[in-house]
Design a protein around this motif. Sequence first.
Motif, PDB file in Angstrom:
ATOM      1  N   ARG A 102       0.726  -1.262   0.036  1.00 38.32           N
ATOM      2  CA  ARG A 102       0.035   0.104   0.104  1.00 38.32           C
ATOM      3  C   ARG A 102       0.815   1.225   0.055  1.00 38.32           C
ATOM      4  O   ARG A 102       0.363   2.296  -0.541  1.00 38.32           O
ATOM      5  N   HIS A 103       2.058   1.136   0.502  1.00 34.65           N
ATOM      6  CA  HIS A 103       3.227   2.350   0.273  1.00 34.65           C
ATOM      7  C   HIS A 103       3.382   2.492  -1.066  1.00 34.65           C
ATOM      8  O   HIS A 103       3.744   3.325  -1.610  1.00 34.65           O
ATOM      9  N   LEU A 104       3.729   1.094  -1.679  1.00 40.98           N
ATOM     10  CA  LEU A 104       4.574   1.141  -2.934  1.00 40.98           C
ATOM     11  C   LEU A 104       3.529   1.718  -3.974  1.00 40.98           C
ATOM     12  O   LEU A 104       4.066   1.880  -5.174  1.00 40.98           O
ATOM     13  N   LEU A 105       2.129   1.424  -3.752  1.00 42.52           N
ATOM     14  CA  LEU A 105       1.356   2.085  -4.770  1.00 42.52           C
ATOM     15  C   LEU A 105       1.213   3.387  -4.850  1.00 42.52           C
ATOM     16  O   LEU A 105       0.839   3.971  -5.707  1.00 42.52           O
ATOM     17  N   LEU A 106       1.734   4.120  -3.870  1.00 44.85           N
ATOM     18  CA  LEU A 106       1.933   5.585  -3.839  1.00 44.85           C
ATOM     19  C   LEU A 106       2.824   5.974  -4.995  1.00 44.85           C
ATOM     20  O   LEU A 106       3.842   5.421  -5.043  1.00 44.85           O
ATOM     21  N   ASP A 107       2.433   7.119  -5.650  1.00 43.93           N
ATOM     22  CA  ASP A 107       3.330   7.610  -6.842  1.00 43.93           C
ATOM     23  C   ASP A 107       4.749   7.971  -6.202  1.00 43.93           C
ATOM     24  O   ASP A 107       5.512   7.805  -7.120  1.00 43.93           O
ATOM     25  N   GLU A 108       4.810   8.567  -5.180  1.00 42.85           N
ATOM     26  CA  GLU A 108       6.077   9.077  -4.512  1.00 42.85           C
ATOM     27  C   GLU A 108       7.100   8.018  -3.957  1.00 42.85           C
ATOM     28  O   GLU A 108       8.019   8.060  -3.387  1.00 42.85           O
ATOM     29  N   TRP A 109       6.098   6.866  -3.781  1.00 40.11           N
ATOM     30  CA  TRP A 109       6.924   5.868  -2.817  1.00 40.11           C
ATOM     31  C   TRP A 109       7.408   4.549  -3.763  1.00 40.11           C
ATOM     32  O   TRP A 109       6.715   3.778  -4.149  1.00 40.11           O
ATOM     33  N   SER A 110       8.863   4.705  -4.270  1.00 34.50           N
ATOM     34  CA  SER A 110       9.287   3.697  -4.842  1.00 34.50           C
ATOM     35  C   SER A 110       9.878   2.494  -4.051  1.00 34.50           C
ATOM     36  O   SER A 110      10.152   2.521  -2.910  1.00 34.50           O
ATOM     37  N   GLU A 111      10.177   1.553  -4.661  1.00 31.17           N
ATOM     38  CA  GLU A 111      11.005   0.413  -3.983  1.00 31.17           C
ATOM     39  C   GLU A 111      12.404   0.957  -3.596  1.00 31.17           C
ATOM     40  O   GLU A 111      12.784   0.559  -2.248  1.00 31.17           O
ATOM     41  N   GLU A 112      12.866   1.870  -4.350  1.00 31.74           N
ATOM     42  CA  GLU A 112      14.132   2.458  -3.557  1.00 31.74           C
ATOM     43  C   GLU A 112      13.836   3.337  -2.390  1.00 31.74           C
ATOM     44  O   GLU A 112      14.549   3.032  -1.305  1.00 31.74           O
ATOM     45  N   ALA A 113      12.733   3.984  -2.131  1.00 32.00           N
ATOM     46  CA  ALA A 113      12.361   4.645  -0.947  1.00 32.00           C
ATOM     47  C   ALA A 113      12.067   3.654   0.042  1.00 32.00           C
ATOM     48  O   ALA A 113      12.407   3.806   1.476  1.00 32.00           O
ATOM     49  N   GLN A 114      11.487   2.455  -0.388  1.00 33.82           N
ATOM     50  CA  GLN A 114      11.285   1.576   0.772  1.00 33.82           C
ATOM     51  C   GLN A 114      12.532   0.954   1.277  1.00 33.82           C
ATOM     52  O   GLN A 114      12.564   0.598   2.456  1.00 33.82           O
ATOM     53  N   THR A 115      13.561   0.702   0.419  1.00 30.90           N
ATOM     54  CA  THR A 115      14.757   0.221   0.729  1.00 30.90           C
ATOM     55  C   THR A 115      15.502   1.245   1.590  1.00 30.90           C
ATOM     56  O   THR A 115      16.074   0.695   2.470  1.00 30.90           O
ATOM     57  N   HIS A 116      15.314   2.454   1.262  1.00 32.12           N
ATOM     58  CA  HIS A 116      15.974   3.452   2.353  1.00 32.12           C
ATOM     59  C   HIS A 116      15.319   3.160   3.763  1.00 32.12           C
ATOM     60  O   HIS A 116      16.099   3.292   4.801  1.00 32.12           O
ATOM     61  N   LEU A 117      14.235   2.907   3.827  1.00 30.47           N
ATOM     62  CA  LEU A 117      13.540   2.622   5.344  1.00 30.47           C
ATOM     63  C   LEU A 117      13.987   1.224   5.827  1.00 30.47           C
ATOM     64  O   LEU A 117      14.556   1.270   6.938  1.00 30.47           O
ATOM     65  N   PHE A 118      14.401   0.184   5.011  1.00 31.58           N
ATOM     66  CA  PHE A 118      14.931  -1.065   5.349  1.00 31.58           C
ATOM     67  C   PHE A 118      16.208  -0.817   5.970  1.00 31.58           C
ATOM     68  O   PHE A 118      16.767  -1.345   6.965  1.00 31.58           O
ATOM     69  N   ASN A 119      17.200   0.065   5.520  1.00 24.99           N
ATOM     70  CA  ASN A 119      18.468   0.584   5.885  1.00 24.99           C
ATOM     71  C   ASN A 119      18.662   1.622   6.836  1.00 24.99           C
ATOM     72  O   ASN A 119      19.754   1.972   7.357  1.00 24.99           O
ATOM     73  N   ALA A 120      17.520   1.938   7.243  1.00 23.02           N
ATOM     74  CA  ALA A 120      17.463   3.211   8.197  1.00 23.02           C
ATOM     75  C   ALA A 120      17.628   2.741   9.804  1.00 23.02           C
ATOM     76  O   ALA A 120      17.097   1.719  10.295  1.00 23.02           O
ATOM     77  N   ALA A 162      12.520   8.173   4.094  1.00 22.70           N
ATOM     78  CA  ALA A 162      12.178   7.732   2.541  1.00 22.70           C
ATOM     79  C   ALA A 162      12.807   8.638   1.443  1.00 22.70           C
ATOM     80  O   ALA A 162      12.587   8.507   0.174  1.00 22.70           O
ATOM     81  N   GLY A 163      13.134   9.969   1.962  1.00 20.33           N
ATOM     82  CA  GLY A 163      13.669  10.901   0.918  1.00 20.33           C
ATOM     83  C   GLY A 163      12.507  11.600   0.193  1.00 20.33           C
ATOM     84  O   GLY A 163      12.766  11.966  -0.853  1.00 20.33           O
ATOM     85  N   LEU A 164      11.251  11.998   0.864  1.00 22.27           N
ATOM     86  CA  LEU A 164      10.155  12.350   0.287  1.00 22.27           C
ATOM     87  C   LEU A 164      10.419  14.013   0.686  1.00 22.27           C
ATOM     88  O   LEU A 164       9.566  14.845  -0.109  1.00 22.27           O
TER      89      LEU A 164
END
Length: 266
Positions: free
Chosen positions: A11-29, A212-214
């Motif tokens: 449901r985050h990945l469906l957001l236009d601004e939320w890419s797999e890269e953004a999610q990966t940023h969270l994984f590494n945070a 996430a870098g938004l």
Amino acid sequence: MNDHQRLRYSRHLLLDEWSEEAQTHLFNAHALVIGAGGLGAPALMYLASAGVGRITVIDPDTVDLTNLQRQIVHTTERVGQTKVASAAQGLAQINPEVQVHTVPQAADAALLAHWVPQADVVLDCTDHFAIRHLINRACVKAGVPLVSAAAVRFDGQISVFDPRLPESPCYACLFPPEQAPAETRCATLGIFAPVVGMLGVMQAGEALKLLAGLGGNEAHILLAGRLLMLDGRSWRWTELRARREPACSVCGPQGTEQHEQPQRTA
């Protein structure tokens, strides 16, 4: 990302601004949350559910029956446990992929000097003026963004202090340490539970956008340089522009010094 993760965070990945890269940023945070009470409880839950890879939570207190009216990460069965241990159990039930490190100690200058530089974002979820200033000094010194909130009775406030931005004020710019107010704590004055819950959720929201870098997206205006104040009686928000104070004793030209003042977090 694997398929299980894509489904969990879909449901985050469906957001236009939320890419797999953004999610990966969270994984590494790494998020540092100071206080596992009314603000920290919902903030921790949303950080974990969103997939922040590492969360450190600092709080010296134990779960009390009076906490359960608002501190939703804790349960009746965990009354008497340390809040950090109880929070870790709650987060593991939400998202077992998240690494939670618990520190059942009071936040003092030495402890903050150790943990703050390791974090990508700090959430101040305490209710003591002196501790807020210790956290602010540590964040300014380490160059780590700080998401700060406070709530009592029906009132709350939230802002972001990002020392990476030249124009961003620090907490001391708005609330000088030499102008300490009378301590206002929910233990003596009461707190409307949804108000503190809303502020804690917003803290998580600001932290997630930072991680996430938004913040660079013009559609997402972060709270750095803005102070939002909530009146829970009418659900009205007041916004104030916050400016950096050139003569600030913490982020001004004279810099900041750490003074160890052991205090109890909330």
